[in-house]
Design an enzyme around this catalytic site. Structure first.
Site, PDB file in Angstrom:
ATOM      1  N   CYS A 233       5.076   0.458  -3.474  1.00  0.00           N
ATOM      2  CA  CYS A 233       4.265   1.060  -2.412  1.00  0.00           C
ATOM      3  C   CYS A 233       2.935   0.320  -2.381  1.00  0.00           C
ATOM      4  O   CYS A 233       2.908  -0.898  -2.257  1.00  0.00           O
ATOM      5  CB  CYS A 233       4.109   2.559  -2.605  1.00  0.00           C
ATOM      6  SG  CYS A 233       3.333   3.060  -4.160  1.00  0.00           S
ATOM      7  N   ARG A 238       3.446   6.398  -5.034  1.00  0.00           N
ATOM      8  CA  ARG A 238       4.476   6.892  -4.115  1.00  0.00           C
ATOM      9  C   ARG A 238       5.850   6.330  -4.486  1.00  0.00           C
ATOM     10  O   ARG A 238       6.875   6.997  -4.356  1.00  0.00           O
ATOM     11  CB  ARG A 238       4.118   6.503  -2.669  1.00  0.00           C
ATOM     12  CG  ARG A 238       2.983   7.294  -2.078  1.00  0.00           C
ATOM     13  CD  ARG A 238       2.608   6.794  -0.691  1.00  0.00           C
ATOM     14  NE  ARG A 238       1.879   5.526  -0.728  1.00  0.00           N
ATOM     15  CZ  ARG A 238       1.426   4.880   0.354  1.00  0.00           C
ATOM     16  NH1 ARG A 238       1.653   5.378   1.550  1.00  0.00           N
ATOM     17  NH2 ARG A 238       0.768   3.752   0.245  1.00  0.00           N
TER      18      ARG A 238
END
Lengths: 279, 96
Positions: A233, A238
């Site tokens: 990410c 994430r």
């Protein structure tokens, strides 16, 4: 691994708050959330202060992790149950991190802090002090962690899963607007990467979607289950959420998280980048 | 480094030239709802961002001019509302 080995329900968690051998750990980006109220008996880990090296861009080393968990009272044979805000982003990051240093039994509360709050389950602000332990960590399991050279070498041979927003994936923006100091030099994505934003794996209440829904999601996006996979990410938080889904829930083989992620890759001199061709 | 999550929902919101802000408050029975989860989804229903309301039930998103859907989850109930955001400030009162 399978869903039942790594995920616990909020109901199960509440029933086991006082069970010996189970340690609840809150990991949030907003570390003040814990101080305001936390699961009764839960300890806190600060993803930045506790888990990152204070000088280099890297994790605390093995000795540092041993010291941290010993001081916080986590033992090697404890079941560590992680939860946090933001749909368990940082709890998933900590899950990956605990696995990296070889902790055996780690779980996530499905839905994290959001589901817990929406259910109206108990929270308190009592200080938590656990007796110190002698925690022994393993060397980092680098089968779980990708570095930049491996990412470049994986173009065209492994599944590369970019879990950022479509705007970040296409290079329209470099990162969230409120973090202008933390962007890469260039926008776009690793050539051949597929874009499956992390949020597609979660329901509105923060719980993970069903196995069938997840398999359909990544299958439709073009994941080849016979290939190895690297998720990334912007800074690796994430993508921990997606790493958890692919490796722990869907049980795909050889899934790594690239924590260097776009902040590193998008600043590498000479590294190939893909952006959409202007219409 | 800082996480990609939303900043805390407190303090004054600065409206920069050209910016699009969606803000408002969540209420139930006329009273502000603290700790409500407000989610911003695009016109296709795709999740874009999530914030938790502050003491006065307020929330703020930095967005772009488009059709959006706000979804609210809270102990006081759930709700949703569609809106058209234009450049500048679009303020929504979300009663549950």
């Amino acid at each position: 691994m399978a869903r039942n080995d790594v995920l616990v329900s909020a109901e199960w968690a509440e029933a086991n708050l006082a069970t010996p051998g189970i340690v609840f750990v809150e990991v949030d980006e907003d570390t003040s959330a814990y101080d305001d109220a936390h699961l009764p008996g839960a300890i806190k880990l600060d993803w930045k202060l506790d888990l990152q090296d204070a000088v280099r861009r890297d994790f605390v080393d093995r000795a540092g992790f041993e010291k941290l968990l010993s001081e916080r009272g986590v033992a090697n044979d404890d079941t560590v149950v992680l939860y946090g805000g933001n749909n368990n982003w940082f709890a998933a990051y900590a899950f990956w991190y605990f696995k990296l240093y070889g902790h055996q039994d780690v779980r996530l509360i499905d839905g994290g802090r959001k589901k817990w709050e929406l259910d109206g389950r108990p929270l308190d602000a009592e200080p938590v002090n656990r007796p110190a332990t002698q925690y022994v960590a393993s060397e980092q399991d680098l089968t779980l962690r990708a570095f930049r050279d491996e990412v470049v070498a994986s173009i065209g041979t492994k599944n590369l899963v970019d879990v950022r927003s479509p705007e970040e994936f296409t290079g329209k923006i470099l990162g969230p607007a409120h973090l202008p100091q933390e962007h890469a030099q260039r926008g776009g994505h690793v050539p051949g990467a597929i874009n499956v934003p992390w949020s597609k794996a979660a329901n509105d209440d923060g719980t993970f979607r069903s196995d069938a829904e997840l398999a359909e999601l990544y299958g439709a996006a073009g994941i080849d289950t016979n290939r190895s996979t690297i998720a990334y990410c912007r800074i690796g938080e994430r993508s921990s959420h997606t790493w958890f889904v692919l490796s722990q829930i869907l049980d795909l083989p050889d899934v790594k998280n690239y924590d260097g992620s776009w902040v590193e890759y998008g600043s590498l001199v000479g590294a190939p980048i893909e952006v959409p061709v202007p219409a | 480094m800082t996480s990609c999550g939303a900043p805390a929902q407190t303090g004054q919101v600065a409206l920069a030239p050209g910016a699009t802000i969606i803000d408002g408050t969540v209420t139930a029975g006329g009273a502000p709802v603290r700790g409500a989860y407000v989610r911003l989804h695009d016109a296709d229903g795709e999740f874009t961002a999530e914030v938790v309301t502050g003491d006065t039930g307020q929330f703020t998103f930095y967005a772009r001019p488009a059709s959006w859907e706000l979804r609210v989850l809270s102990r006081a109930g759930n709700g949703s509302e569609r809106l058209e955001a234009t450049e500048g400030r679009t303020t929504v009162e979300l009663g549950l």
